[in-house]
Each structure stands twice: as C-alpha cells, then as structure tokens.
Design a protein around this motif. Structure first.
Motif, short mmCIF file in Angstrom:
data_model
loop_
_atom_site.label_atom_id
_atom_site.label_comp_id
_atom_site.label_asym_id
_atom_site.label_seq_id
_atom_site.Cartn_x
_atom_site.Cartn_y
_atom_site.Cartn_z
N ASP A 332 -10.85 9.25 -14.76
CA ASP A 332 -9.69 8.88 -15.57
C ASP A 332 -8.93 10.15 -15.97
OD1 ASP A 332 -7.91 7.31 -17.01
OD2 ASP A 332 -9.11 7.40 -18.84
N ASN A 333 -8.07 10.68 -15.07
CA ASN A 333 -7.68 10.03 -13.85
C ASN A 333 -7.43 11.08 -12.77
OD1 ASN A 333 -6.76 7.89 -12.12
ND2 ASN A 333 -4.67 8.41 -12.64
N ALA A 334 -8.30 12.11 -12.70
CA ALA A 334 -8.19 13.04 -11.58
C ALA A 334 -8.35 12.32 -10.25
CB ALA A 334 -9.24 14.15 -11.71
N SER A 335 -9.17 11.27 -10.23
CA SER A 335 -9.36 10.50 -9.00
C SER A 335 -8.04 9.92 -8.51
CB SER A 335 -10.37 9.39 -9.22
OG SER A 335 -10.01 8.58 -10.32
N GLY A 336 -7.28 9.29 -9.42
CA GLY A 336 -5.99 8.73 -9.03
C GLY A 336 -5.00 9.79 -8.59
N CYS A 337 -4.97 10.92 -9.31
CA CYS A 337 -4.05 12.00 -8.94
C CYS A 337 -4.44 12.63 -7.61
CB CYS A 337 -4.03 13.06 -10.03
SG CYS A 337 -3.26 12.50 -11.57
N ALA A 338 -5.75 12.81 -7.39
CA ALA A 338 -6.20 13.38 -6.12
C ALA A 338 -5.86 12.46 -4.96
CB ALA A 338 -7.71 13.63 -6.18
N VAL A 339 -6.01 11.16 -5.15
CA VAL A 339 -5.66 10.20 -4.10
C VAL A 339 -4.17 10.25 -3.80
CG1 VAL A 339 -5.38 7.72 -3.65
CG2 VAL A 339 -7.59 8.61 -4.42
N MET A 340 -3.34 10.31 -4.82
CA MET A 340 -1.89 10.34 -4.59
C MET A 340 -1.46 11.64 -3.93
SD MET A 340 -1.33 7.41 -5.35
CE MET A 340 -1.03 6.01 -6.41
N MET A 341 -2.05 12.76 -4.34
CA MET A 341 -1.74 14.02 -3.68
C MET A 341 -2.21 13.99 -2.23
SD MET A 341 -2.58 16.82 -6.70
CE MET A 341 -2.19 18.24 -5.64
N GLU A 342 -3.39 13.44 -1.99
CA GLU A 342 -3.90 13.33 -0.63
C GLU A 342 -3.02 12.42 0.21
OE1 GLU A 342 -6.73 13.38 2.73
OE2 GLU A 342 -5.92 14.78 1.24
N ALA A 343 -2.48 11.37 -0.39
CA ALA A 343 -1.61 10.45 0.36
C ALA A 343 -0.37 11.17 0.88
CB ALA A 343 -1.22 9.27 -0.53
N VAL A 344 0.28 11.98 0.04
CA VAL A 344 1.46 12.69 0.53
C VAL A 344 1.07 13.80 1.50
CG1 VAL A 344 2.92 12.09 -1.45
CG2 VAL A 344 1.56 14.20 -1.53
N ARG A 345 -0.13 14.39 1.30
CA ARG A 345 -0.60 15.38 2.28
C ARG A 345 -0.77 14.73 3.65
NH1 ARG A 345 -4.44 16.95 5.37
NH2 ARG A 345 -5.69 15.10 4.88
N ASP A 397 -5.21 4.14 -11.21
CA ASP A 397 -5.79 4.58 -12.48
C ASP A 397 -6.91 3.65 -12.92
OD1 ASP A 397 -6.28 5.83 -14.91
OD2 ASP A 397 -4.58 4.95 -15.92
N ASN A 398 -7.81 3.29 -12.05
CA ASN A 398 -8.96 2.48 -12.43
C ASN A 398 -10.27 3.09 -11.93
OD1 ASN A 398 -7.53 -0.88 -12.40
ND2 ASN A 398 -7.77 0.58 -14.04
N GLY A 399 -10.35 4.40 -11.92
CA GLY A 399 -11.60 5.05 -11.58
C GLY A 399 -11.71 5.49 -10.14
N THR A 400 -12.94 5.64 -9.69
CA THR A 400 -13.23 6.20 -8.38
C THR A 400 -13.36 5.15 -7.29
OG1 THR A 400 -14.70 7.74 -7.21
CG2 THR A 400 -15.74 6.18 -8.70
N GLY A 401 -13.33 3.86 -7.65
CA GLY A 401 -13.61 2.81 -6.69
C GLY A 401 -12.58 2.67 -5.59
N LYS A 402 -13.04 2.17 -4.44
CA LYS A 402 -12.14 1.96 -3.33
C LYS A 402 -11.12 0.87 -3.67
CE LYS A 402 -15.23 0.67 -0.29
NZ LYS A 402 -15.88 0.13 0.93
N ILE A 403 -10.00 0.88 -2.97
CA ILE A 403 -8.97 -0.14 -3.15
C ILE A 403 -9.43 -1.43 -2.47
CG2 ILE A 403 -6.65 -0.81 -2.39
CD1 ILE A 403 -5.75 2.05 -2.97
N ARG A 404 -9.36 -2.54 -3.22
CA ARG A 404 -9.71 -3.84 -2.67
C ARG A 404 -8.49 -4.74 -2.49
NH1 ARG A 404 -15.07 -4.74 -3.03
NH2 ARG A 404 -14.60 -6.05 -1.23
N GLY A 405 -7.35 -4.29 -2.98
CA GLY A 405 -6.13 -5.08 -2.89
C GLY A 405 -5.11 -4.58 -3.88
#
Length: 514
Positions: A332-345, A397-405
């Motif tokens: 909460d919420n480096a995981s969300g920020c890391a995912v979004m940065m990785e997405a644009v990378r 912004d809901n933790g480290t879990g994978k996206i389910r939808g």
C-alpha cells in the motif's frame, strides 16, 4: 486506504464485442513476453520500498521515491517527467528513533510504533505507568495533578480471539462469479459473524484512540506526562496497524507523544497494573518535522500520442506513492506504483506508438483523503470543456495480488469492451468484469466528476489481514509473479484504450445534471 466493495447491479457481457475492441494479438503477445520474461517490476518495488523507506507525504522518504520515479521514467523515454505541485498539504514528518522497554517488574523489549505527526521525548526517559480506567469528563478531571512524568495507558478488555483462518487467500471461482451473480452475494461479503467481530474491534479502537485519547492528550500535555500508549484488536502476532496521531497543518503544534503497541505487549501492562503491581518503562522517541516546503507533489510523466487527431486525448494510469510510517508501504501502495511504472516501461520497450497520449501519475496525500488525485482532477479538468479530451484512468491500489478483473463503477457500456480486452489473459487468471463499485482510492477522483475511472479486482492475499497500514507492509510480502501479471494486463488496457477509434463511453449523467 481501506477498500470497500459495494455490490449493486450485474454485468451482462456479450461474448462478442465491437470489432474495434478485439485486441491486436501480435501486440498482446509482445506485451506478455516483455512483462513476464524481462520484468523489472520487483526492482522498481525495491527502489520504492527498501531504498526509499516509508513515504509519508512531504517526508524525506516520499521525496526519495518521487525523485527516483521521475528519473527512471525519464530514462525509459517518457517525456516531461516532473514533480507537479498540487497545493498546500502541511508538515512533513519522520521517525528518527523509537525504543520502548519494560524495566519493572522485569526487563522486556516491547514492539511499538509512534503515531505519525507526534512529538518525541527529547531523550531517554524512565517512568512509571499510570492506568487510565475511565473516559468521562469527570474522571478525566479527577486526574489533575497525577500525570506529571507518567506514561499513560488506557484500560481495555482482552479482545484477542484466534480466527483459525489463513492470513493470505485468493479469490475463488465462486467469489469471482458472485461479483457478477446477485444470487451469490453472500460469498463475496463473507462470514457475517466475522465481519461483526471486525467492526466491533474497529469501534473499540476508535473509542480508545479517538474518544478517550484527545481529552487525555490535552491534560497530559498540560500536566507534563511523557506519552500515551494505545492498541487495537488487530494489533497482534507482532503486527501493528498504525496511522496518524493528529493534525499535520503547518501552523498547528506538535501532537502529544503517542505509541501503538501489539496486544501481546499492551495487555500484560494492563493486567499488572490492575493487580496493583507497579510497572516502569524506558522510552526514547525522536521525531523530525519538516516545514520548509509545505506544498505537496505528484509525479507526472507522458508517452506522447502519435496520431495527430487523437494525441490531445488522454489515457491515464496511476497509483498513490505515499504510505504510512510503520512499514515501507510495499502493498500500500508501492506495488501499485511499481506495476504502473512497469506497464509504461513495457510499452516503451516493445516500441509501440500509442495514438493517444498516455500519462502516468503517482499521487501523494492519498492516505489523508485522496488529496493529490482530487487536487489534480480539480486543477486539470475544472469544466466540461477540459474533460472532452479524456478517455480513461486506470488505478491499482489493493495490494500485491494479481489482477482478476475490473470494476466498472456502474459504467455498463464498458463491460463488453473490457471483456474483450481480458480475453487474452484468462489463462493468467483475469476475466471478471463486474458492474460493482469499489471505493477508497484514487479512481474515485475521476469517477466523481463522471470521467471514466477504474480500479482492478485483485486477489486480497494478506492485504486486510496483515499488511494494510501496518509494520508488516514491506517488500518481503510482495508476490513477484502477481505483480508481473498485473503489469502486463495494465499495459494491455492502456494500449487498447489509446488505440481505439473512440474514447471509452461514459456513464449517463444523473437525471437533472447538466
């Protein structure tokens, strides 16, 4: 912030979506390969957590993380990466030292964390502990003249109850179906007795920290007490859920020294004192306040659009960069920020040229009420004319879990579109599209003015049981494969949104709204 799902309507997703919303299979393959085989998401998370430290808004840790993100986004080729001020926030705060130990009737180190924006003790102090057994104004008044040099602790019932449930879990197929099937609502809402216990624990903590403590703090400060100790029903097994301790406004005084303890360390003190056995503690807390710059900043960067007609239109993605102080804000919420940065990378690495402009935003002040995102929306989209070139905002912004939808926020017209976009990722566990609303995080800033703003459904893992706002919110609680999967899906959604001929549909305005 705590994320609550409100179940409302039901999505009926046709099997076939519009032709323009069938994903480009070749691009989806490239996104998968880059994101799953050459991921950098865990290195990004490491830089935001272990390297930067806790990221309370306006703290040195937040500044370290924001500077890193800005530099890294620039190195990946995004343009105009910047720290963008959004308005007045208040004081920054940092914990420099924290030590609490029982010294009588025997020695024992205790697990405790100061509440944010509270003052220190000005060195090591040794003091008797005074048990506070009442809460009404007459009782508080009776304490006059008894508090000087004391550490205060409030009486409470021993509330620890074993749950016999695992901390970590994933959504079952039945639970995911329940998000789309009103007949199975009870599966999503869970055990009602357990929920009642959770709410009662929250109320008990509220009574201790919000109702009793302010009156005590006022008298404690006036009388020369040293500190107040608090706890909550969830503070057990070494985990402390701890947040703010008062105002952070620049002109307000420092808040009275207050520490939150685990139940296992708190209750022995209470029981000893109730048995008339004197208790003595050593306490040493040092904190720093920062007032040189009381404005707050979001991190913003862009991949410019390539289509002359569509490049003025925006596709946004983001998450909040700020955290609380006890851990390093990993879930909460480096995981969300890391995912979004990785997405644009990923998009940069595979060489695609999105037709619309893609803008990433890492928000500050989310933990104090979505302050950074709401100010950004207010400043950037003040009227309907400024909102015409906006397509969508995606949040994580809901933790480290994978996206389910994904939650549609009642935007039913996006249902068939998102179903088509999730189809290539069903083998990765993502496929649920629900009309439900979910709240408590930054997509609400956009959704609140009828701009399409969405939050993804994520497996809960340990989010609400162990890591959310606690000292356990650290890098070691991240699930690497889940974050890789999430980055791939976010990158695909952003790319598909940027490429479609039309902007995403919006919800109809409420009746009578102009």
């Amino acid at each position: 912030m705590r994320k609550l799902c409100q179940l409302v309507l039901i999505v009926t997703s046709p099997i076939l979506a519009f032709a323009q919303d069938q994903p480009d299979a070749a691009i989806m393959k490239k996104i998968r390969e880059e994101g799953l085989e050459r991921s950098q998401v865990m290195d990004i998370a490491f830089r935001l957590t272990d390297v930067s430290g806790p990221r309370l808004t306006n703290s040195p840790g937040y500044k370290r993380a924001a500077d890193y993100a800005t530099k890294q986004l620039t190195q990946w080729g995004l343009q105009n990466a910047r720290l963008e001020p959004w308005g007045e926030f208040g004081k920054g705060w940092e914990l420099s030292k924290s030590y609490l130990a029982l010294t009588a009737p025997y020695y024992r180190p205790l697990i405790a964390f100061p509440l944010t924006w509270t003052a220190g003790t000005k060195g090591l102090r040794s003091a008797q502990v005074l048990l506070i057994t009442g809460s009404d104004s007459a009782y508080i008044a009776s304490l006059k003249g008894k508090l000087k040099g004391k550490i205060l602790i409030t009486d409470r019932a021993d509330e620890y109850k074993q749950s016999f449930k695992p901390d970590a879990n994933r959504f079952t197929d039945e639970q995911l179906q329940a998000m789309q099937d009103p007949a199975s609502v009870r599966v999503v809402r869970g055990d009602t007795a357990a929920r009642r216990r959770e709410l009662e624990q929250a109320r008990a903590q509220y009574r201790t920290t919000v109702i009793i403590t302010p009156a005590l703090r006022k008298m404690a400060a006036a009388e020369g007490a040293l500190a107040i100790l608090v706890t909550g029903g969830r503070n057990h097994d070494g985990t402390i859920f701890v947040q703010g301790g008062g105002s952070y406004a620049a002109a307000d005084p420092e808040n009275f020294t207050t520490l939150s303890l685990t139940l296992e360390d708190y209750m022995p003190l209470v029981r000893l004192l109730k048995a008339n056995i004197p208790v003595k503690l050593d306490l040493d807390v040092a904190t720093k306040f920062f007032t040189a710059d009381t404005k707050a900043y979001n991190v913003i960067a862009e991949i410019p659009g390539s289509d002359p007609k569509l490049k003025p239109e925006l596709v946004m993605l983001g998450g909040h960069l700020d955290s609380w102080q006890a851990g390093t804000g990993a879930t909460d919420n480096a995981s969300g920020c890391a995912v979004m940065m990785e997405a644009v990378r990923i998009l940069q690495a595979i060489g695609v040229k999105p037709r619309r402009t893609v803008r990433i935003a890492l928000w500050s002040g989310e933990e104090q009420g979505l302050l950074g995102s709401r100010a950004y929306v207010r400043n950037t989209f003040p009227d309907e004319a400024s909102r015409q070139n906006f397509s969508a905002y995606y949040n994580l912004d809901n933790g480290t879990g994978k996206i389910r939808g994904i939650y549609l926020q009642q935007n039913k017209d996006c249902g068939p579109i998102f179903s088509a976009w999730l189809e290539p990722f069903k083998d990765l566990g993502a496929g649920t599209v629900t009309i439900n609303n979910t709240g408590g995080t930054d997509h609400q800033a956009f959704d609140g003015i009828n701009l399409p703003g969405f939050q993804f459904i994520q497996d809960p893992i340990e989010y609400n049981t162990r890591t959310h706002h606690s000292n356990m919110d650290t890098y070691d609680h991240l699930v690497a494969d889940d974050l890789k999967q999430a980055a791939v899906i976010v990158a695909a959604f952003v790319y598909n949104t940027a490429q479609r001929e039309e902007k995403l549909p919006r919800k109809p305005l409420p009746q009578g709204t102009k």
